[in-house]
Design an enzyme around this catalytic site. Structure first.
Site, PDB file in Angstrom:
ATOM      1  N   CYS A 125      -2.301  -3.605   8.783  1.00 56.88           N
ATOM      2  CA  CYS A 125      -1.813  -2.267   9.136  1.00 56.88           C
ATOM      3  C   CYS A 125      -1.136  -2.270  10.508  1.00 56.88           C
ATOM      4  O   CYS A 125      -0.215  -1.480  10.753  1.00 56.88           O
ATOM      5  CB  CYS A 125      -2.964  -1.269   9.147  1.00 56.88           C
ATOM      6  SG  CYS A 125      -3.977  -1.316   7.649  1.00 56.88           S
ATOM      7  N   CYS A 131       0.816  -1.218   0.000  1.00 54.06           N
ATOM      8  CA  CYS A 131       0.000   0.000   0.000  1.00 54.06           C
ATOM      9  C   CYS A 131       0.845   1.262   0.000  1.00 54.06           C
ATOM     10  O   CYS A 131       0.317   2.358  -0.208  1.00 54.06           O
ATOM     11  CB  CYS A 131      -0.926   0.018   1.212  1.00 54.06           C
ATOM     12  SG  CYS A 131      -0.034   0.048   2.778  1.00 54.06           S
TER      13      CYS A 131
HETATM   14 FE1  FES Z   1      -1.404   0.492   4.338  1.00 55.97          FE
HETATM   15 FE2  FES Z   1      -3.151   0.445   6.250  1.00 55.97          FE
HETATM   16  S1  FES Z   1      -3.560   0.346   4.138  1.00 55.97           S
HETATM   17  S2  FES Z   1      -1.024   0.332   6.446  1.00 55.97           S
END
Ligand code: FES
Length: 128
Positions: free
Chosen positions: A106, A37
């Site tokens: 996360c 991400c």
């Molecule tokens: Fe990347 Fe939460 S979506 S740490």
């Protein structure tokens, strides 16, 4: 408002993160990133007598990344280094009254950055 069903505690830490900001006189720094991400976390620790006497963080990330970073600092502050090292992503999620399944990853940022900060601290004091 948000994509997931976050607990009140997650939203509370997201809206008012604890111990946020950098630390100019940190004894050690640990980082962690999630390549999937692009989010990243930097944790700063100040250590006295093997206890994390101060801790802060800077994060670039989602709601859960901010809340879990904040909770990581709350869980680690005042703990002996060896106790803090044992804090897991599950401990962090539990302390926030849980995370949605798709947001569990996360919480890995906080646990990983904390371990890195402690590892770096030991490397520094051992002259490695
Ligand atoms: Fe990347 Fe939460 S979506 S740490």
């Amino acid at each position: 408002m948000f994509c997931c069903n976050f607990s009140d505690k997650v939203l509370e830490h997201f809206m008012a993160p604890r111990n946020s900001g950098s630390m100019v006189d940190a004894d050690s720094i640990g980082t962690a990133g999630d390549p999937a991400c692009g989010d990243s976390l930097t944790l700063y620790i100040k250590v006295k007598d093997n206890i994390i006497e101060d801790i802060s963080f800077m994060v670039f990330g989602c709601v859960a990344a901010i809340a879990t970073s904040s909770m990581t600092t709350e869980l680690a502050k005042g703990k002996y280094l060896d106790e803090a090292y044992k804090i897991t992503d599950q401990d962090i999620a539990d302390a926030l009254d849980g995370l949605p399944e798709q947001k569990m990853h996360c919480s890995v940022l906080g646990a990983t950055a904390l371990k890195n900060a402690i590892d770096n601290y030991y490397s520094k004091i051992n002259g490695k």
